[in-house]
Structures are given as structure tokens and as C-alpha cells.
Scaffold this active site. Structure first.
Site: not given
Ligand code: KIV
Length: 298
Positions: A77-78, A116, A146, A148, A214
Site C-alpha cells: 500500500d506504499s 497488500d 499481506k 497488517e 517492520e
Molecule cells: O506497503 C509496503 O510497501 C510495505 C512494506 C514497507 C513492507 O508494507
């Protein structure tokens, strides 16, 4: 998928010497795996072999990283920050991230593609998480998701795994919980280490095939590694004891400008290279020297 796609890579269920007497054992190495799957990461951990993950958000970059042998590509989600220019990762939606997942899936032939679950697409219930993850896999072609999470969300991980969705559980500093965690803070300090270790243990027990941690102290990371046993771990700002490492690619390759977190190493200055190339192109266009004869149809 070709029948012998992963041959001759022994997995935990196919151990060649035991089952094929007289056949020489092929030593395991991720370098020889044609398509990375969860079993290969487990095997790598068992053999003490480390693996790499980079974020990735488009087809061409996926092809480059796949050629380079990066084992896992994360559409994180970055993307909210580095692709869409939002201030926070909280802003990105499923509809925005799915086309990026699909583009990376089309570019990656070997790497495992992990997508994500964006903020607001899974918290209400395990059923909501399964529905969102199914879209990432069905429409985006992701191989895993992924999430959180903390120990309270073990049921979410279990529901995803039951639905046949491989899960990377993200613990420690979880950016979507930035406001709840009191800002960007290293986790594991001031009595928070036990919680991080317990989160990782509970989510691994619920079936996560990988734990991503993280911004945790090195000591916390070591404790997580111990707590999750055979489950591979990935670190970002978590020292050097995890089985794998991940970075946001624009940070690792020097595309993003400005102050970087201390855990980032820049392996290239791609931003400067691009800027220089764009300047050179502009100069030649303005001077009339591009296109030259060799770029012209006669
Ligand atoms: O969204 C992302 O890029 C991440 C990484 C920093 C692990 O969750």
C-alpha cells in the site's frame, strides 16, 4: 504450469534420496527454482538460505526485478505514496491497487506476487478480508496477500488460509495503524517487545506462511524468529536476523528524494540517472539533433 515446473527441487513432501534409492540428492538452492512458491521459502529457511523481496507496482519494473532474481514482489500500500502521491498509505483503495497487482503479475514469471490488503478493506470481519483478498487474487493474479495484523486478528488469518489464500502477516510497526501507534515509532522498545512477539506467534499459529516485521529492535526481531519456528520471516528495519529482507524499491534504488529512514540502503541513484537522461533528451530535442538520420524513415 508445466508438469515438472519445480523439478528437481525437493520439497518437504518430495525428498529424493529417501524415495528414490540410488538417485543423487540435488542440493536445494533458490537460484534453481523456476517459480517461487511458499514451500520454497520454507525450504530456504530450513537450509539457512536468505531471500529478497522488493515492492513493485508495474509491468516493466516487475520484468526487471524478476530477471534480477528477486524472490518476492510486493504490491504494497506504499503505492499510495510512491505511485499515487497520497500523503498516507491509508488512502489507497482496492480499485486503485488491483490494476497494479495485475500489471506486476503479468510481468513476473518467477517471483511470488504478494498484494497488500489496503486499509478499510478487511478490518470489519474475516469474511470481508476473504472477499477483498479474493479480488486481489482473481482480478489481480496475486499469489498471496499481506495483512497488517496483531494477535487479535488471528481469526482473520485463519479464514484467509481456510479459503486457500497464502498470508504474509505484517507485525511490529504497521503503517496503517500509524495513528493508533502514536506515529512512526520503532516497536519493541519501552515494554512493547512482548506484544510484537505474541502477535507474530499467534499469526504464525493461525497459518500465516510468512511473518513480515517492520521497524522493530534487533532483539525483538530475534525473539520473533525464535517464536515462529519454521515460518520464514522478512524484515524491514528489523536488523539482519530475518530470513528475508524487503525495501520499497524507490527508496532502495534512489528514486525518492529527501530524508530516508536509517534502515534504507540506496543501491543506485536511479532518480539522478533518469533526471540526467531526461535533460539530455530535452537538450537534443531543443538543439534539433534528435531525431538524427538513423531514427528517421526514408
Ligand atoms: O506497503 C509496503 O510497501 C510495505 C512494506 C514497507 C513492507 O508494507
Amino acid at each position: 504450469m508445466s508438469e515438472n515446473e519445480n523439478a528437481p527441487y525437493a520439497t518437504s513432501t518430495v525428498t529424493n534420496t529417501a524415495e528414490t534409492p540410488g538417485m543423487a540428492q540435488t542440493p536445494f538452492s533458490l537460484d534453481t527454482v523456476k517459480k517461487i512458491r511458499t514451500i520454497h521459502l520454507e525450504r530456504a529457511k530450513a537450509e539457512g538460505e536468505k531471500f529478497s523481496m522488493l515492492t513493485c507496482y508495474d509491468f516493466s519494473t516487475a520484468q526487471v526485478f524478476d530477471r534480477a532474481g528477486i524472490e518476492m514482489l510486493l504490491i504494497g500500500d506504499s503505492a499510495a505514496n510512491v505511485m499515487l502521491g497520497y500523503d498516507s498509505t491509508l488512502a489507497i483503495t482496492l480499485d486503485e491497487i488491483i490494476p497494479m497487482v495485475a500489471a506486476v503479475s503479468r510481468g513476473a514469471k518467477r517471483a511470488m506476487v504478494v498484494a497488500d490488503l489496503p486499509f478499510g478493506t478487511y478490518e470489519q470481519s474475516p469474511q470481508q478480508a476473504v472477499a477483498s483478498a479474493a479480488r486481489l487474487m482473481k482480478e489481480g493474479g496475486a499469489h498471496a496477500v499481506k495483512i497488517e495484523a496483531d494477535a487479535r486478528m488471528a481469526d482473520w488469518v485463519q479464514a484467509l488460509v481456510t479459503a486457500g489464500i497464502p498470508v504474509v502477516a505484517h507485525v511490529g510497526f504497521t503503517p496503517q495503524a500509524e495513528h493508533a501507534l502514536g506515529g512512526f515509532r520503532v516497536q519493541g522498545r519501552h515494554g512493547t517487545a512482548d506484544r510484537v512477539v505474541e502477535d507474530a506467534r499467534a499469526l504464525a499459529a493461525a497459518g500465516a506462511f510468512c511473518i513480515l516485521m517492520e521497524m522493530v529492535t534487533a532483539e525483538t526481531a530475534e525473539r520473533v524468529n525464535q517464536a515462529v519456528g519454521a515460518v520464514p520471516t522478512i524484515g524491514i528495519g528489523a536488523g539482519n536476523t530475518a530470513d528475508g529482507q524487503v525495501l520499497v524499491w524507490q527508496d532502495a534504488m534512489g528514486v525518492r528524494q529527501g530524508r530516508m529512514p536509517t534502515f534504507v540502503k540506496q543501491f543506485a541513484q536511479v532518480g539522478q540517472l533518469l533526471e540526467d537522461a531526461a535533460r539530455a533528451y530535452r537538450s537534443e530535442v531543443r538543439a534539433g539533433s534528435f531525431p538524427a538520420d538513423e531514427h528517421t524513415f526514408n
